[in-house]
Design a protein around this motif. Sequence first.
Motif, PDB file in Angstrom:
ATOM      1  N   THR A  75       3.199   7.454   8.596  1.00  0.00           N
ATOM      2  CA  THR A  75       2.636   8.017   7.293  1.00  0.00           C
ATOM      3  C   THR A  75       3.237   9.153   6.752  1.00  0.00           C
ATOM      4  OG1 THR A  75       0.588   8.736   6.531  1.00  0.00           O
ATOM      5  CG2 THR A  75       1.120   9.611   8.825  1.00  0.00           C
ATOM      6  N   ASN A 130      -1.189   2.424  -0.421  1.00  0.00           N
ATOM      7  CA  ASN A 130      -0.620   2.149   0.874  1.00  0.00           C
ATOM      8  C   ASN A 130       0.454   0.838   0.630  1.00  0.00           C
ATOM      9  OD1 ASN A 130      -2.534   3.625   2.570  1.00  0.00           O
ATOM     10  ND2 ASN A 130      -3.929   2.063   2.004  1.00  0.00           N
ATOM     11  N   THR A 169       3.171  -0.179  -3.759  1.00  0.00           N
ATOM     12  CA  THR A 169       1.927   0.199  -3.161  1.00  0.00           C
ATOM     13  C   THR A 169       0.660  -0.745  -3.619  1.00  0.00           C
ATOM     14  OG1 THR A 169       1.328   1.981  -4.918  1.00  0.00           O
ATOM     15  CG2 THR A 169       2.510   2.574  -3.118  1.00  0.00           C
TER      16      THR A 169
END
Length: 83
Positions: free
Chosen positions: A71, A14, A9
Amino acid sequence: MANSVFGITDENGNFTIELPSWLHATPNLEKACAVKVIQLPLDSVCRLRHGPSSSHGIHLSSSEDGFRTYTTGWIQLQQHDTK
């Protein structure tokens, strides 16, 4: 772990991964894949709330120009207990 793909990440949590080609045409990819936090930095003030074995389902959030974005929603961490 032959069916695993790993990513790291950014500072916002993200990450981007490239799916193996054999997964591109998988119908209902949401049911075939999950995200799991494997490790946190050693100097992190956080720990996994539900342990490293917890996996999180994915959900299609957008599909545009041949790219699909998924997601997991929120993966909760908690601060180390300190006295």
